[in-house]
Design a protein around this motif. Structure first.
Motif, mmCIF file in Angstrom:
data_model
loop_
_atom_site.group_PDB
_atom_site.id
_atom_site.type_symbol
_atom_site.label_atom_id
_atom_site.label_comp_id
_atom_site.label_asym_id
_atom_site.label_seq_id
_atom_site.Cartn_x
_atom_site.Cartn_y
_atom_site.Cartn_z
ATOM 1 N N ASP A 110 0.843 -1.207 0.000
ATOM 2 C CA ASP A 110 0.000 0.000 0.000
ATOM 3 C C ASP A 110 0.878 1.257 0.000
ATOM 4 O O ASP A 110 0.780 2.113 0.877
ATOM 5 N N VAL A 111 1.723 1.368 -1.007
ATOM 6 C CA VAL A 111 2.708 2.454 -1.084
ATOM 7 C C VAL A 111 2.012 3.811 -1.138
ATOM 8 O O VAL A 111 0.993 3.986 -1.808
ATOM 9 N N GLN A 112 2.581 4.790 -0.426
ATOM 10 C CA GLN A 112 2.039 6.141 -0.359
ATOM 11 C C GLN A 112 3.025 7.147 -0.965
ATOM 12 O O GLN A 112 4.219 6.875 -1.067
ATOM 13 N N ILE A 113 2.506 8.306 -1.375
ATOM 14 C CA ILE A 113 3.356 9.355 -1.933
ATOM 15 C C ILE A 113 4.471 9.712 -0.961
ATOM 16 O O ILE A 113 5.625 9.948 -1.342
ATOM 17 N N GLY A 114 4.153 9.723 0.325
ATOM 18 C CA GLY A 114 5.134 10.072 1.341
ATOM 19 C C GLY A 114 6.266 9.070 1.470
ATOM 20 O O GLY A 114 7.272 9.343 2.141
ATOM 21 N N ASP A 115 6.125 7.895 0.843
ATOM 22 C CA ASP A 115 7.200 6.886 0.890
ATOM 23 C C ASP A 115 8.321 7.210 -0.094
ATOM 24 O O ASP A 115 9.372 6.548 -0.071
ATOM 25 N N THR A 116 8.103 8.174 -0.958
ATOM 26 C CA THR A 116 9.130 8.556 -1.937
ATOM 27 C C THR A 116 10.419 8.945 -1.215
ATOM 28 O O THR A 116 10.398 9.655 -0.212
ATOM 29 N N GLY A 117 11.541 8.467 -1.740
ATOM 30 C CA GLY A 117 12.821 8.841 -1.131
ATOM 31 C C GLY A 117 13.889 7.784 -1.330
ATOM 32 O O GLY A 117 13.712 6.827 -2.082
ATOM 33 N N ARG A 118 14.991 7.979 -0.651
ATOM 34 C CA ARG A 118 16.139 7.082 -0.749
ATOM 35 C C ARG A 118 16.123 6.089 0.412
ATOM 36 O O ARG A 118 15.885 6.476 1.563
ATOM 37 N N TYR A 119 16.375 4.839 0.113
ATOM 38 C CA TYR A 119 16.419 3.778 1.111
ATOM 39 C C TYR A 119 17.770 3.078 1.030
ATOM 40 O O TYR A 119 18.297 2.850 -0.060
ATOM 41 N N GLU A 120 18.327 2.746 2.200
ATOM 42 C CA GLU A 120 19.618 2.071 2.269
ATOM 43 C C GLU A 120 19.498 0.841 3.158
ATOM 44 O O GLU A 120 18.879 0.897 4.227
ATOM 45 N N SER A 121 20.090 -0.249 2.712
ATOM 46 C CA SER A 121 20.045 -1.482 3.494
ATOM 47 C C SER A 121 21.436 -1.815 4.022
ATOM 48 O O SER A 121 22.453 -1.548 3.374
ATOM 49 N N PHE A 122 21.442 -2.393 5.234
ATOM 50 C CA PHE A 122 22.684 -2.761 5.900
ATOM 51 C C PHE A 122 22.531 -4.148 6.515
ATOM 52 O O PHE A 122 21.414 -4.558 6.857
ATOM 53 N N ILE A 123 23.648 -4.823 6.672
ATOM 54 C CA ILE A 123 23.672 -6.049 7.444
ATOM 55 C C ILE A 123 24.586 -5.818 8.635
ATOM 56 O O ILE A 123 25.650 -5.202 8.503
ATOM 57 N N VAL A 124 24.139 -6.245 9.800
ATOM 58 C CA VAL A 124 24.911 -6.056 11.033
ATOM 59 C C VAL A 124 25.604 -7.368 11.365
ATOM 60 O O VAL A 124 24.955 -8.417 11.493
ATOM 61 N N GLN A 138 22.884 -2.025 -0.096
ATOM 62 C CA GLN A 138 22.226 -1.511 -1.294
ATOM 63 C C GLN A 138 21.557 -0.174 -1.021
ATOM 64 O O GLN A 138 21.037 0.076 0.066
ATOM 65 N N SER A 139 21.568 0.699 -2.032
ATOM 66 C CA SER A 139 20.840 1.961 -1.985
ATOM 67 C C SER A 139 19.772 1.940 -3.071
ATOM 68 O O SER A 139 20.042 1.541 -4.209
ATOM 69 N N VAL A 140 18.560 2.340 -2.715
ATOM 70 C CA VAL A 140 17.433 2.325 -3.651
ATOM 71 C C VAL A 140 16.749 3.687 -3.624
ATOM 72 O O VAL A 140 16.520 4.259 -2.554
ATOM 73 N N LYS A 141 16.427 4.215 -4.796
ATOM 74 C CA LYS A 141 15.680 5.463 -4.897
ATOM 75 C C LYS A 141 14.261 5.137 -5.346
ATOM 76 O O LYS A 141 14.022 4.734 -6.478
ATOM 77 N N LEU A 142 13.313 5.318 -4.417
ATOM 78 C CA LEU A 142 11.911 4.998 -4.695
ATOM 79 C C LEU A 142 11.152 6.249 -5.113
ATOM 80 O O LEU A 142 11.170 7.266 -4.413
ATOM 81 N N SER A 143 10.472 6.160 -6.249
ATOM 82 C CA SER A 143 9.633 7.259 -6.742
ATOM 83 C C SER A 143 8.188 6.770 -6.804
ATOM 84 O O SER A 143 7.894 5.764 -7.464
ATOM 85 N N VAL A 144 7.300 7.467 -6.100
ATOM 86 C CA VAL A 144 5.888 7.101 -6.071
ATOM 87 C C VAL A 144 5.080 8.224 -6.717
ATOM 88 O O VAL A 144 5.226 9.391 -6.348
ATOM 89 N N THR A 145 4.259 7.887 -7.685
ATOM 90 C CA THR A 145 3.454 8.884 -8.390
ATOM 91 C C THR A 145 1.967 8.579 -8.237
ATOM 92 O O THR A 145 1.576 7.443 -7.960
ATOM 93 N N ASP A 146 1.146 9.618 -8.423
ATOM 94 C CA ASP A 146 -0.299 9.423 -8.336
ATOM 95 C C ASP A 146 -0.851 8.910 -9.661
ATOM 96 O O ASP A 146 -0.178 8.927 -10.693
ATOM 97 N N HIS A 147 -2.075 8.414 -9.614
ATOM 98 C CA HIS A 147 -2.749 7.897 -10.801
ATOM 99 C C HIS A 147 -3.358 9.067 -11.584
ATOM 100 O O HIS A 147 -3.927 9.982 -10.995
#
Length: 278
Positions: A110-124, A138-147
């Motif tokens: 249920d992705v929202q517009i506010g989820d747009t942004g950069r995400y980074e994953s780490f292993i400890v 890994q670094s991921v750039k998520l772009s969420v757009t409206d219909h």
């Protein structure tokens, strides 16, 4: 519980599962370009991640994965112990069976517009002197757009407006002859003669359209961010289309009459045959 309290609990949680040891955050590689991922509001998206590319072996205690949207933690998991930020409550997960086999991809529902942004994953992982070391994956750039959509309907038709997500909060309307937005509906409103929210589906039906209903419809979330924009045009039926509809109705009525006549004739013949037998 407000966001500040949630983040405090995040800190407490992390300290607990790290058994009091400090996490040594490794610097991001200067060449780490984020993987672009695009999606629409209300959908499910997967942010890719594989810890085996960074770590060949994992401790018996299980994989400790962390996802961040800097500077805040979004999701963290060690074995069956999980934590998620308030804004993502009930919407994020890393399936444990996939995590233990090397796939640490983050699923956001249920992705929202506010989820747009950069995400980074780490292993400890275990580091020197019994400290924990955080290894960037890994670094991921998520772009969420409206219909965005357009509909052409006729006077008297019903408009089924998709809301797409339970986070949709309101519908506003701008008529073709005005520059102002009018509030049409908000979640929790009672159904009425012209407007009806489906009791299960995320759909709003506006009934018996008139020419004054032509314009732009926007679905908004609680933060007034756009979930969808739909342009509605009300078109008068052409004389040829009205004639065609009339002809189709005549053929339908004729077919129904013919069917009834054939059934009546069949019944009469059956009765006649019965009389002959007697």
């Amino acid at each position: 519980m407000d966001i500040l309290q949630k983040r405090l609990w995040s800190f407490v949680f992390l300290q607990g599962i790290l058994i009091g040891n400090l996490v040594d955050s490794s610097a991001l590689p200067s060449t780490a370009n984020p993987v672009p991922v695009m999606t629409l509001v209300g959908s499910q998206v997967v942010l890719p991640c594989s810890w085996k590319d960074s770590q060949k072996e994992m401790a018996e205690s299980g994989c400790h994965i962390q996802w961040m949207s800097p500077p805040y933690t979004v999701f963290e998991q060690l074995g069956e112990d999980k934590w998620q930020a308030a804004e993502y409550e009930g919407r994020v997960e890393v399936p444990l069976e996939k995590l233990n086999s090397g796939d640490c991809s983050l699923i956001i529902k249920d992705v929202q517009i506010g989820d747009t942004g950069r995400y980074e994953s780490f292993i400890v992982v275990d580091g020197v002197r019994s400290q924990k070391s955080r290894v960037f994956i890994q670094s991921v750039k998520l772009s969420v757009t409206d219909h965005k959509s357009r509909k052409d309907l006729y006077p008297g038709d019903d408009l089924v407006l998709e809301l797409y997500t339970p986070h949709s909060f309101a519908v506003v309307f701008q008529s073709r002859d005005s520059s102002e937005w009018v509030n049409l509906w908000k979640r929790g409103d009672e159904n009425n003669e012209r407007m009806e929210k489906h009791h299960q589906l995320e759909q709003l039906t506006i009934k018996n359209l008139q020419y004054s209903d032509e314009g732009i419809y926007k679905v908004l979330d609680e933060g007034d961010l756009s979930v969808s924009t739909m342009q509605l045009y009300i078109t008068e039926k052409s004389p040829s289309s009205r004639i065609q509809e009339k002809q189709e109705q005549i053929l339908t009525d004729a077919a129904a009459t013919s069917s009834c006549s054939a059934l009546l004739l069949s019944v009469l013949l059956s009765c006649y045959q019965i009389l002959l037998l007697h």
